[in-house]
Design a protein around this motif. Sequence first.
Motif, mmCIF file in Angstrom:
data_model
loop_
_atom_site.group_PDB
_atom_site.id
_atom_site.type_symbol
_atom_site.label_atom_id
_atom_site.label_comp_id
_atom_site.label_asym_id
_atom_site.label_seq_id
_atom_site.Cartn_x
_atom_site.Cartn_y
_atom_site.Cartn_z
ATOM 1 N N MET A 194 45.193 35.304 42.781
ATOM 2 C CA MET A 194 45.732 34.018 43.243
ATOM 3 C C MET A 194 44.618 32.992 43.425
ATOM 4 O O MET A 194 44.796 31.814 43.184
ATOM 5 N N ILE A 195 43.484 33.461 43.906
ATOM 6 C CA ILE A 195 42.304 32.598 44.015
ATOM 7 C C ILE A 195 41.088 33.511 44.155
ATOM 8 O O ILE A 195 41.190 34.603 44.730
ATOM 9 N N ALA A 196 39.968 33.072 43.621
ATOM 10 C CA ALA A 196 38.745 33.875 43.685
ATOM 11 C C ALA A 196 37.557 32.944 43.483
ATOM 12 O O ALA A 196 37.722 31.796 43.065
ATOM 13 N N ASN A 197 36.358 33.443 43.779
ATOM 14 C CA ASN A 197 35.169 32.624 43.512
ATOM 15 C C ASN A 197 34.281 33.275 42.451
ATOM 16 O O ASN A 197 33.117 32.942 42.325
ATOM 17 N N ASN A 198 34.862 34.239 41.698
ATOM 18 C CA ASN A 198 34.096 34.909 40.639
ATOM 19 C C ASN A 198 35.092 35.635 39.745
ATOM 20 O O ASN A 198 36.269 35.743 40.088
ATOM 21 N N ASP A 199 34.600 36.160 38.619
ATOM 22 C CA ASP A 199 35.443 37.048 37.818
ATOM 23 C C ASP A 199 35.213 38.455 38.323
ATOM 24 O O ASP A 199 34.097 38.809 38.702
ATOM 25 N N LEU A 200 36.281 39.224 38.297
ATOM 26 C CA LEU A 200 36.156 40.599 38.758
ATOM 27 C C LEU A 200 35.547 41.415 37.635
ATOM 28 O O LEU A 200 35.988 41.326 36.494
ATOM 29 N N ASN A 201 34.503 42.190 37.969
ATOM 30 C CA ASN A 201 34.041 43.083 36.911
ATOM 31 C C ASN A 201 33.497 44.371 37.487
ATOM 32 O O ASN A 201 32.628 44.394 38.330
ATOM 33 N N GLY A 202 34.129 45.467 37.082
ATOM 34 C CA GLY A 202 33.719 46.789 37.541
ATOM 35 C C GLY A 202 34.187 47.101 38.958
ATOM 36 O O GLY A 202 35.092 46.463 39.474
ATOM 37 N N ASN A 203 33.530 48.086 39.559
ATOM 38 C CA ASN A 203 33.959 48.557 40.874
ATOM 39 C C ASN A 203 33.104 48.031 42.016
ATOM 40 O O ASN A 203 33.099 48.577 43.101
ATOM 41 N N ALA A 204 32.370 46.984 41.708
ATOM 42 C CA ALA A 204 31.512 46.452 42.769
ATOM 43 C C ALA A 204 31.760 44.965 42.951
ATOM 44 O O ALA A 204 32.210 44.272 42.036
ATOM 45 N N LEU A 205 31.495 44.513 44.172
ATOM 46 C CA LEU A 205 31.585 43.078 44.437
ATOM 47 C C LEU A 205 30.181 42.491 44.413
ATOM 48 O O LEU A 205 29.243 43.062 44.981
ATOM 49 N N GLN A 206 30.044 41.369 43.774
ATOM 50 C CA GLN A 206 28.778 40.648 43.766
ATOM 51 C C GLN A 206 28.597 39.975 45.129
ATOM 52 O O GLN A 206 29.558 39.824 45.890
ATOM 53 N N PRO A 207 27.364 39.531 45.442
ATOM 54 C CA PRO A 207 27.146 38.851 46.729
ATOM 55 C C PRO A 207 28.170 37.737 46.955
ATOM 56 O O PRO A 207 28.427 36.937 46.049
ATOM 57 N N PHE A 208 28.752 37.704 48.132
ATOM 58 C CA PHE A 208 29.689 36.654 48.569
ATOM 59 C C PHE A 208 30.942 36.511 47.696
ATOM 60 O O PHE A 208 31.617 35.483 47.742
ATOM 61 N N ASP A 209 31.273 37.553 46.947
ATOM 62 C CA ASP A 209 32.532 37.516 46.189
ATOM 63 C C ASP A 209 33.731 37.441 47.125
ATOM 64 O O ASP A 209 33.718 38.041 48.206
ATOM 65 N N ALA A 210 34.762 36.746 46.696
ATOM 66 C CA ALA A 210 36.028 36.758 47.445
ATOM 67 C C ALA A 210 37.182 36.737 46.458
ATOM 68 O O ALA A 210 37.179 35.944 45.502
ATOM 69 N N PHE A 211 38.154 37.626 46.687
ATOM 70 C CA PHE A 211 39.335 37.703 45.813
ATOM 71 C C PHE A 211 40.599 37.755 46.646
ATOM 72 O O PHE A 211 40.649 38.434 47.671
ATOM 73 N N VAL A 212 41.614 37.042 46.164
ATOM 74 C CA VAL A 212 42.945 37.174 46.752
ATOM 75 C C VAL A 212 43.859 37.597 45.618
ATOM 76 O O VAL A 212 43.977 36.894 44.608
ATOM 77 N N VAL A 213 44.458 38.761 45.777
ATOM 78 C CA VAL A 213 45.251 39.320 44.689
ATOM 79 C C VAL A 213 46.670 39.591 45.173
ATOM 80 O O VAL A 213 46.863 40.163 46.260
ATOM 81 N N ASN A 214 47.633 39.152 44.370
ATOM 82 C CA ASN A 214 49.023 39.491 44.661
ATOM 83 C C ASN A 214 49.238 40.904 44.132
ATOM 84 O O ASN A 214 49.309 41.115 42.932
ATOM 85 N N VAL A 215 49.289 41.864 45.060
ATOM 86 C CA VAL A 215 49.375 43.278 44.654
ATOM 87 C C VAL A 215 50.795 43.811 44.847
ATOM 88 O O VAL A 215 51.001 45.022 44.906
ATOM 89 N N SER A 216 51.768 42.918 44.943
ATOM 90 C CA SER A 216 53.156 43.340 45.163
ATOM 91 C C SER A 216 53.550 44.358 44.103
ATOM 92 O O SER A 216 53.174 44.223 42.945
ATOM 93 N N GLY A 217 54.297 45.375 44.509
ATOM 94 C CA GLY A 217 54.751 46.363 43.547
ATOM 95 C C GLY A 217 53.821 47.547 43.480
ATOM 96 O O GLY A 217 54.019 48.467 42.699
ATOM 97 N N ASP A 218 52.784 47.544 44.323
ATOM 98 C CA ASP A 218 51.852 48.684 44.396
ATOM 99 C C ASP A 218 52.569 49.976 44.693
ATOM 100 O O ASP A 218 53.428 50.000 45.567
#
Length: 547
Positions: free
Chosen positions: A523-547
């Motif tokens: 929904m909003i983020a300050n980076n592209d997601l890549n792999g299983n790690a977060l880069q410094p100060f990464d932020a992600f908001v994900v609509n995970v409905s249906g999990d």
Amino acid sequence: MAVSDWKKSVVYQIYPKSFNDTTGNGQGDIPGIIEKLPYLQTLGVDYIWLTPIYQSPMNDNGYDISDYYQINPDFGTKEDVKTLLDEAHSLGIKVMLDIVINHTSTSHHWFVESRKSKDNPYRDYYIWKEGTKEEPPTNWESKFGGNAWTYDEQTESYYLRLFDVSQADLNWENDNLKAEIYEMINYWIDFGVDGFRFDVINLISKGAFENSTAIGKEFYTDGPKVHEYLQELNKQTFGNKDIMTVGEMSSTTIDNCIKYTNPERHELSSVFNFHHLKVDYKDGEKWSDMKFDFLELKRILMDWQVNIAKGNGWNAIFWCNHDQPRVVTRFGKDDTEAERVKSAKMLAISLHMLQGTPYIYQGEEIGMTDPGFTDIDQYKDVESLNAYKLLKERGMDEQMIMKVIGQKSRDNSRTPIQWNAHAEAGFTTGEPWIGIPENYKHINVEAALEDKDSIFYTYQKLIQLRHEHDVITYGEVEPLHMEHPELFVYKRHLNNETWLVVANYSDQIVDIPEDIDLEGEIMIANNDLNGNALQPFDAFVVNVSGD
Ligand code: TEU
């Protein structure tokens, strides 16, 4: 476009003195605010809140009001305020005024009368007590340092002033005073304002006047009659009208804040509390050198989120205001340009996904930093200047004093908005009343508007998301990974919808915990997601409905 449900709205705080100067006198003014309304419309905010614009000697930059019905000529005229209301309304922006009714300036005519004699009709509008020159009535301390009572030669008595000597506390036990306050608030409602921010409103009911084992707070914070007073204020003024209110609550509790804001009690719409902004006060002492405690920050934020919701109350959510340092310097990192931009967006995202009414303080939307003043002469704030004297008296060395004032001073947020890269950041054609940091050459509104990846557009998008998705306003908050030393993680749930918020508060790469699945619509983020790690100060908001 403004929303009709006030709970979905976002407020932008304006400190008029530092907003935009149209006269060249080095101080912002109301025509300067009018000029920038289209900018605020682009940002998308629903309300603006103006800190006090009334007549005032300005010892505390307007929080010392000498006439509630007059506009400080440095800011403009009542006509200007009318124009501001009309133009804001035509752009779909509502306007909140700041109401200071815990105290007035000692230049207010009530106080001028009150101090004249013990039998003056205004005597009882304030809190006067007997005492000897050597011994004040109680040992309470002022929030700005020193004893909270000031001796007045004229009648050889003391008046209470929880803030500056020139800010005398009002006596809410007096019915005539209350009637005058209601009349004044109704005047501004009739004038056309849409809301109020009530300054230190939980201090208006003073309890017993006794010596304290601490600084006296326990006698007047959320005092014995405060809820009764607020219910009466509500009934006599803004209740049942389309007026949004927020009370500034000093050192309050969750239980009291539920009472202040549960709609069934008819007190206020929402409350500011400051517990989450004391996580860099070493042992509770503001004037200390400390990096913030991240676990404590999360614990406090989540405690308020979960428990205020349980009690059907309503929070205001914020990082910054005119009394606080800039958040990117405080809880983010501004060493490099990349870190500043990244961490400012992360802080915005992780706050704006919480439940409550978000407040954006002028300049926060472009990631303005603390100015890094190094000389006491650069500071203007009465609290900072008092602190300097007190810390000297306590024997703290000069270098450390300048370090802690540099970290904590209210002037950190009071430097003018950096509009562009021209002289004085485009704020004034004259000499600004307070210094402007050199970084205005690259941190400014014009540059932010031109760069589609700027912090500004993260704020713009956060406001849009709140307007469009009920889950942000109404969704239940589920705190996660509360003991994780770097990540702030929580979910929001509404009906079948679930959003996951993950923010990395560190300048290091951090593994994503195994049970956190970022699969879904971002929904909003300050980076592209890549792999299983977060880069410094990464932020992600994900609509995970249906999990
Ligand atoms: O502030 C109330 C208050 O107690 C603090 O935010 C205070 O500035 C800080 O804790 C000191 O460390 C409100 C206004 O926001 C502030 O600007 C005024 O100075 C104060 O009330 C008095 O009116």
